[in-house]
Write a protein that holds these residues in place. Sequence first.
Motif, PDB file in Angstrom:
ATOM      1  N   TYR A 248       0.821  -1.203   0.000  1.00 40.48           N
ATOM      2  CA  TYR A 248       0.000   0.000   0.000  1.00 40.48           C
ATOM      3  C   TYR A 248       0.855   1.253   0.000  1.00 40.48           C
ATOM      4  O   TYR A 248       1.892   1.312   0.662  1.00 40.48           O
ATOM      5  N   THR A 249       0.407   2.266  -0.721  1.00 37.31           N
ATOM      6  CA  THR A 249       0.900   3.610  -0.496  1.00 37.31           C
ATOM      7  C   THR A 249       0.180   4.141   0.739  1.00 37.31           C
ATOM      8  O   THR A 249      -1.047   4.101   0.809  1.00 37.31           O
TER       9      THR A 249
ATOM     10  N   GLY B 276      -0.490   7.204   3.668  1.00 32.22           N
ATOM     11  CA  GLY B 276      -0.500   8.653   3.706  1.00 32.22           C
ATOM     12  C   GLY B 276      -1.112   9.198   4.975  1.00 32.22           C
ATOM     13  O   GLY B 276      -1.803   8.489   5.716  1.00 32.22           O
TER      14      GLY B 276
ATOM     15  N   THR C 258       2.607  11.476   1.791  1.00 29.87           N
ATOM     16  CA  THR C 258       2.417  10.081   1.401  1.00 29.87           C
ATOM     17  C   THR C 258       3.769   9.399   1.286  1.00 29.87           C
ATOM     18  O   THR C 258       4.801  10.063   1.090  1.00 29.87           O
ATOM     19  N   ILE C 259       3.752   8.089   1.381  1.00 25.93           N
ATOM     20  CA  ILE C 259       4.965   7.300   1.194  1.00 25.93           C
ATOM     21  C   ILE C 259       4.593   6.019   0.465  1.00 25.93           C
ATOM     22  O   ILE C 259       3.665   5.312   0.854  1.00 25.93           O
ATOM     23  N   THR C 260       5.313   5.751  -0.611  1.00 23.56           N
ATOM     24  CA  THR C 260       5.000   4.583  -1.422  1.00 23.56           C
ATOM     25  C   THR C 260       5.547   3.309  -0.788  1.00 23.56           C
ATOM     26  O   THR C 260       6.270   3.339   0.215  1.00 23.56           O
ATOM     27  N   SER C 261       5.222   2.189  -1.417  1.00 20.15           N
ATOM     28  CA  SER C 261       5.673   0.902  -0.881  1.00 20.15           C
ATOM     29  C   SER C 261       7.197   0.788  -0.880  1.00 20.15           C
ATOM     30  O   SER C 261       7.762   0.072  -0.048  1.00 20.15           O
TER      31      SER C 261
ATOM     32  N   ASN D  89       9.292   6.096  -1.255  1.00 23.83           N
ATOM     33  CA  ASN D  89       9.322   7.447  -1.805  1.00 23.83           C
ATOM     34  C   ASN D  89       8.270   8.315  -1.126  1.00 23.83           C
ATOM     35  O   ASN D  89       7.095   7.966  -1.102  1.00 23.83           O
TER      36      ASN D  89
ATOM     37  N   HIS E 221      -3.684   3.246   0.460  1.00 21.86           N
ATOM     38  CA  HIS E 221      -4.219   3.277  -0.900  1.00 21.86           C
ATOM     39  C   HIS E 221      -3.609   2.176  -1.743  1.00 21.86           C
ATOM     40  O   HIS E 221      -2.391   2.086  -1.880  1.00 21.86           O
TER      41      HIS E 221
END
Length: 114
Positions: free
Chosen positions: A32-33, A35, A50-53, A56, A98
């Motif tokens: 999941y991303t 946030g 937000t932070i990606t899997s 980032n 997300h």
Amino acid sequence: QVRLVESGGGLVQPGGSLRLSCAASGSLFSIYTMGWYRQAPGKQRELVATITSDGNANYADSVKGRFTISRDNAKITVYLQMNSVKPEDTAVYYCNAHFLSDIWGQGTQVTVSS
């Protein structure tokens, strides 16, 4: 299905620090991303970070340089370190997950006041 529970909110003085945590339960957290969003009284919910899997991070201009989002996939938890807080950071902060759809936590109140 991921379920989210926020904690760490409270009252903090301007210029102070606070760390919010969002503990997840369920499977596939790592894909999941994640946030953080916030909603102040009378205003729309807005993106904070937000932070990606793969780690980032992305930040709203209003919090760049002051807030840091991080995640620990082993602990299935995402954090928001809030430094140099301002009265305008006062809001209910919501954790979001997300992946194809959005999952929300119940929110935690942050109040910045002297």
